[in-house]
Design a protein around this motif. Sequence first.
Motif, PDB file in Angstrom:
ATOM      1  N   ILE A 104       8.104   6.256  17.770  1.00  0.00           N
ATOM      2  CA  ILE A 104       7.487   6.155  19.089  1.00  0.00           C
ATOM      3  C   ILE A 104       6.500   4.997  19.119  1.00  0.00           C
ATOM      4  O   ILE A 104       6.480   4.188  20.054  1.00  0.00           O
ATOM      5  CB  ILE A 104       6.776   7.472  19.452  1.00  0.00           C
ATOM      6  CG1 ILE A 104       7.798   8.602  19.602  1.00  0.00           C
ATOM      7  CG2 ILE A 104       5.977   7.308  20.743  1.00  0.00           C
ATOM      8  CD1 ILE A 104       7.162   9.964  19.757  1.00  0.00           C
ATOM      9  N   GLN A 111       4.491   7.451  28.024  1.00  0.00           N
ATOM     10  CA  GLN A 111       5.626   8.038  27.318  1.00  0.00           C
ATOM     11  C   GLN A 111       6.929   7.841  28.081  1.00  0.00           C
ATOM     12  O   GLN A 111       7.993   7.680  27.476  1.00  0.00           O
ATOM     13  CB  GLN A 111       5.376   9.527  27.083  1.00  0.00           C
ATOM     14  CG  GLN A 111       4.277   9.818  26.073  1.00  0.00           C
ATOM     15  CD  GLN A 111       4.083  11.299  25.849  1.00  0.00           C
ATOM     16  OE1 GLN A 111       4.806  12.113  26.410  1.00  0.00           O
ATOM     17  NE2 GLN A 111       3.106  11.654  25.031  1.00  0.00           N
ATOM     18  N   PHE A 154       8.242   1.554  19.280  1.00  0.00           N
ATOM     19  CA  PHE A 154       8.772   1.228  20.606  1.00  0.00           C
ATOM     20  C   PHE A 154       7.645   0.966  21.603  1.00  0.00           C
ATOM     21  O   PHE A 154       7.751   0.064  22.438  1.00  0.00           O
ATOM     22  CB  PHE A 154       9.689   2.351  21.100  1.00  0.00           C
ATOM     23  CG  PHE A 154      11.106   2.208  20.631  1.00  0.00           C
ATOM     24  CD1 PHE A 154      12.071   1.655  21.449  1.00  0.00           C
ATOM     25  CD2 PHE A 154      11.477   2.609  19.360  1.00  0.00           C
ATOM     26  CE1 PHE A 154      13.382   1.503  21.021  1.00  0.00           C
ATOM     27  CE2 PHE A 154      12.777   2.469  18.909  1.00  0.00           C
ATOM     28  CZ  PHE A 154      13.738   1.909  19.743  1.00  0.00           C
ATOM     29  N   HIS A 155       6.583   1.751  21.526  1.00  0.00           N
ATOM     30  CA  HIS A 155       5.433   1.525  22.401  1.00  0.00           C
ATOM     31  C   HIS A 155       4.894   0.106  22.212  1.00  0.00           C
ATOM     32  O   HIS A 155       4.617  -0.608  23.184  1.00  0.00           O
ATOM     33  CB  HIS A 155       4.325   2.535  22.088  1.00  0.00           C
ATOM     34  CG  HIS A 155       4.273   3.692  23.036  1.00  0.00           C
ATOM     35  ND1 HIS A 155       3.931   3.556  24.364  1.00  0.00           N
ATOM     36  CD2 HIS A 155       4.523   5.013  22.839  1.00  0.00           C
ATOM     37  CE1 HIS A 155       3.972   4.740  24.950  1.00  0.00           C
ATOM     38  NE2 HIS A 155       4.331   5.648  24.052  1.00  0.00           N
ATOM     39  N   ALA A 189       5.007  -0.474  26.245  1.00  0.00           N
ATOM     40  CA  ALA A 189       5.111   0.656  27.170  1.00  0.00           C
ATOM     41  C   ALA A 189       3.722   1.180  27.508  1.00  0.00           C
ATOM     42  O   ALA A 189       2.857   1.286  26.636  1.00  0.00           O
ATOM     43  CB  ALA A 189       5.953   1.765  26.541  1.00  0.00           C
ATOM     44  N   CYS A 192       8.270   4.471  27.383  1.00  0.00           N
ATOM     45  CA  CYS A 192       8.740   4.440  25.996  1.00  0.00           C
ATOM     46  C   CYS A 192      10.115   5.085  25.888  1.00  0.00           C
ATOM     47  O   CYS A 192      11.005   4.571  25.208  1.00  0.00           O
ATOM     48  CB  CYS A 192       7.740   5.156  25.092  1.00  0.00           C
ATOM     49  SG  CYS A 192       8.166   5.096  23.335  1.00  0.00           S
TER      50      CYS A 192
END
Length: 288
Positions: A19, A31, A22-23, A28, A34
């Motif tokens: 997570i 959430q 990707f954030h 992002a 993301c």
Amino acid sequence: MPHNIPASVVTDTFSLARISAFHAFFKAENQAQCLGALVWHQSVAAAMWPLICLVEISLRNRLHVGLSRMYAAAWYAGARNSMPLQTKLQSRADELLSATDAAGNARIGCPDDFVAAMSFGFWVEVLRQVHVNRRYRLVEAIFPNYGPLKDKKLWADAAKTWIPLLRRLERHKRVRDQIGHHTPLWNIKYTVRETEPPRVPKSPGAMMLALRQEVSSLRQTLLDMDVSLARLWDGTFFQQAFLQLTTTNGLYYYMYHTADSGKVLRPFRETRYLSIAELQASGVPRLV
């Protein structure tokens, strides 16, 4: 395109490390975005997979045929007229040849069984072990359209002939493994200038460039084998999906529409896919 997926699925399903990665890479803001980036990433990988499979299957079968003509039908069997393989690679072949199923029957009944059972990595390793005096003839059989074949004298310099082809196939194998093992595709390097070393993408835009370069390289590998093989990719749903996905508009649509992102983005314009006839007439695949 998925809709109305609870953003909490991100924290409930994926590891914190994934997570966070990707954030950070896709910047992002929550959430939901993301999750959209995760789904976009998976969709791009899915669009590339048929092309990678086509390259892998074509390579292993053509390489097997070429080696069978050069040595013997069972060139991997470790016999007197077989291809000399390094101990580790020969052991892998021997292990498979002696394997049996639950009923005690041999898993490998014919050369086709062996070819289908061995991994992409095995075939790349086999190519690495081709004797220098046999390289030109083997490449001529597998990749008859490979540019350096036009001048046989060039093959005295492996750096200009053999090594670039081998490095390309090694890169295909790495990308295949990244997709198969669900690792981030932003580690695939891209080239700005041939005189400069490849770069690791630092942004989604650079990542898309790297992916497009890799797809172009995969397609070139098909062209080097046989021009008609590229037609199995050109104009397909997967090719056009890949082209549509690897745009900022495609990425942002996923990030802002997969779940409740808290942002409003204009509706993604519907894409009309070109027919194969239109693609052939245009010369270059494109979206309208």
